[in-house]
Write an enzyme that holds these catalytic residues in place. Sequence first.
Site, mmCIF file in Angstrom:
data_model
loop_
_atom_site.group_PDB
_atom_site.id
_atom_site.type_symbol
_atom_site.label_atom_id
_atom_site.label_comp_id
_atom_site.label_asym_id
_atom_site.label_seq_id
_atom_site.Cartn_x
_atom_site.Cartn_y
_atom_site.Cartn_z
ATOM 1 N N GLU A 6 -8.788 2.279 -7.519
ATOM 2 C CA GLU A 6 -8.162 1.146 -6.838
ATOM 3 C C GLU A 6 -9.136 0.107 -6.313
ATOM 4 O O GLU A 6 -8.728 -1.000 -5.965
ATOM 5 C CB GLU A 6 -7.246 1.611 -5.694
ATOM 6 N N ASP A 23 -6.701 7.229 -5.031
ATOM 7 C CA ASP A 23 -6.864 8.112 -3.871
ATOM 8 C C ASP A 23 -5.865 9.273 -3.868
ATOM 9 O O ASP A 23 -4.738 9.130 -4.353
ATOM 10 C CB ASP A 23 -6.718 7.316 -2.570
ATOM 11 N N GLU A 65 0.074 6.957 -1.444
ATOM 12 C CA GLU A 65 -0.202 5.587 -1.880
ATOM 13 C C GLU A 65 -1.002 5.589 -3.173
ATOM 14 O O GLU A 65 -0.723 4.814 -4.087
ATOM 15 C CB GLU A 65 -0.956 4.828 -0.782
ATOM 16 N N ARG A 68 -8.154 9.686 4.928
ATOM 17 C CA ARG A 68 -6.738 9.702 5.327
ATOM 18 C C ARG A 68 -6.221 11.126 5.166
ATOM 19 O O ARG A 68 -5.822 11.538 4.088
ATOM 20 C CB ARG A 68 -5.921 8.710 4.503
#
Length: 767
Positions: A9, A82, A86, A309
Amino acid sequence: MAKNLVVVESPAKAKTLKKFMGDDFDIVASYGHVRDLVPKIGAVDTEHDFAMKYQLIEKNSKHVDEICTLLKKASALYLATDPDREGEAISWHLYEIVKDRKILEKKPVYRVSFHEITKSAVQNALKNPGKLSMDLVHAQQARRALDYLVGFNLSPLLWKKIRRGLSAGRVQSPALRMIVERELEIEKFISQEYWTIEADLKAKKSTFSAKLVEYQGSKVEQFTITNEKEAREIENTLRTVSQGKLKVEKITKSQRKRNPAAPFITSTLQQEASRKLGFSTQRTMRVAQQLYEGIDVGEGAVGLISYMRTDSVNLAQEAIGEIRALIEERYGKEALPAEPRLYKTKAKNAQEAHEAIRPTMAALLPEKIKNSLSADQYKLYNLIWKRAIACQMIHATIDMVAIDFSCGEKNRFRATGSTVTNPGFMQVYLEGVDDSNSQEDGEKLLPKLSEGDLVDLLEMKALQHFTEPPPRFSEASLVKTLEEHGIGRPSTYSSIISTLLHREYVEFENKRFKPTDVGRIVNKFLTQYFTKYVDYDFTAHLEDQLDAVSRGEKQWIPLMADFWKPFIQLVQDTQENVKREDVTQEQMDEKCPKCEKPLSIRLGKRGRFIGCTGYPECDYTRNLDGEQNAEPVKPEIVEGRVCPKCESELLIRQGRYGRFIGCSNYPKCKFIESLDNKPEDTAVVCPECKTGSLVKRKSRFGTFFYSCNRYPDCKYAVNNPPVTEACPSCHWPILTIKTTKRRGTEKVCPQKQCGFSKPLESEESVT
């Protein structure tokens, strides 16, 4: 020979991966999300199983075209975004795009996940690729659809019932409720007076203090002494009976152990970075992303921390082994517990990331790579490294001592203190605390005394105190409270806070959140008419259901249906049955001094004010603080001037940030000119356009920044005062003056990639 195509990304991540993947792979970045919902009503079709209509994000369309061009020549597609919802969604959207464009043919598609960007982790992921997890994709789709449906149905309602331009969010609204409720607590708080009696003592050349805990045989508690007269009487009585001495009656010794905190998860990292470094949640996550994606520390870029995260406190066995080896080498074998420390994750649904946030290589000491990092990167890496090392060290051993002193008969003072006999993990790291009213006695040392010893009374004093209201939320305490209630997830804490600030529902004053008048009204509307949807338990339960979808335990379409039907019914009922004045006005038990009709608290353009319910027949108004004529009168015409853009009349208006000159043809013409807050020219030439100069401006959050006076033609800006002095490291034309508690006042380069700083010389002045 065709290469494999790897899609990530971000370009920084792509650059780091090239080091580990070799010549058989082309690596390209999507630059974040590539598709999003069509920004209009109907993007989520509630009549047909919540089918979602997507469109390409315009700014990323060129990156999608590049991916498609490379894929035509590639032998296989590896989706390496990731390892969370998301990231899974980005990979799925890319897959759907290339499938629709019919360029996949029979090429295999793999999903590769790694929680750290190191050679072993990346190569292991490539050897063991998986498939897209549709459970994670469905969970992300459900979250996006819920947020869309709430926003597109509640926001128009807010426009009609309160003010145009407002919006509501599914997760931000409960967070706003927290901030408003805390403010109401503060406003309703009635401070209580209380007094304490303390004795300043001296023994064996040491001075220390003791507090009265028993008076005339009765226990002394917080509100035992509530006025000065009583306090002075007790003070004088004790001073008289003491005759200048207090006697040691009892010595109590104990030992306690203090264990290290668990390694960082997203929320605790944000909290500690706020407490210890003064970082906002957004700043913390931005810097953590840089550390995760890779930085060149000598032999090419490498990821310095694991994925940031996460809500799991687990550490990989390999990582624990590295940490323990470093502890033994650096701090000695006695600093190691017999067995590795294992921590239990508090979050009920910690499943998206396998590990806590930790350094990818424990042996990569912060001081070794400091010169390769920016100031922010070093601070955050140092924090993460220390926390991870400390979590595997032995406990700290603290000796506690409490000494009771008699002062005449049935009067007792107590002094407490402690000494750290074995610092254990504390020699590396100690966790911060929020809003603590009590101070630990860990730093107070007491002299060695024996029962029966007499100590000198230096002074007897009565001290006045007042109870204080609960503090407003800081970023750290708000994130902590959101987490405790189960509201939001690791990837959302930062966006919740930034959204509330952007919508101007809250202000950030002295690093604390304070609701604005608009924020109060919006919260009142939502809590009164949409009680269920700003309820903490309901929001947390919905998050749990989304987690269940991500684990494949629940289907997303029934979840959406359960939410949608009662929600849209409530929206329709509110639209029909609630009047605007029901929301924006609050009746008062006071009559208008002009016409004797009831007064009400109302929402105006500049916030809340008190006005007559007989308006427009009666124009009585006053501010909440009592000043009359709260609402602005007719704008004053600027004589002798016309608008330089359209030649209409100019008017002097009053705005939220002070008086300003505006065009009478607004909104067709948006010319404005400040009166009260005219920018102060620093005389420093803008380093970007080299034409304008940097001027001091005030942001809507009350902070100052310095930007080019040619805005919007030139958008260069810095946060700190600029000086005309080239950076000796990167030769950027200016430096800035930055002051922090830890490093004092320095000259720093405003270029993030540079990191140059030097102390400000004492003879230099800052204008």
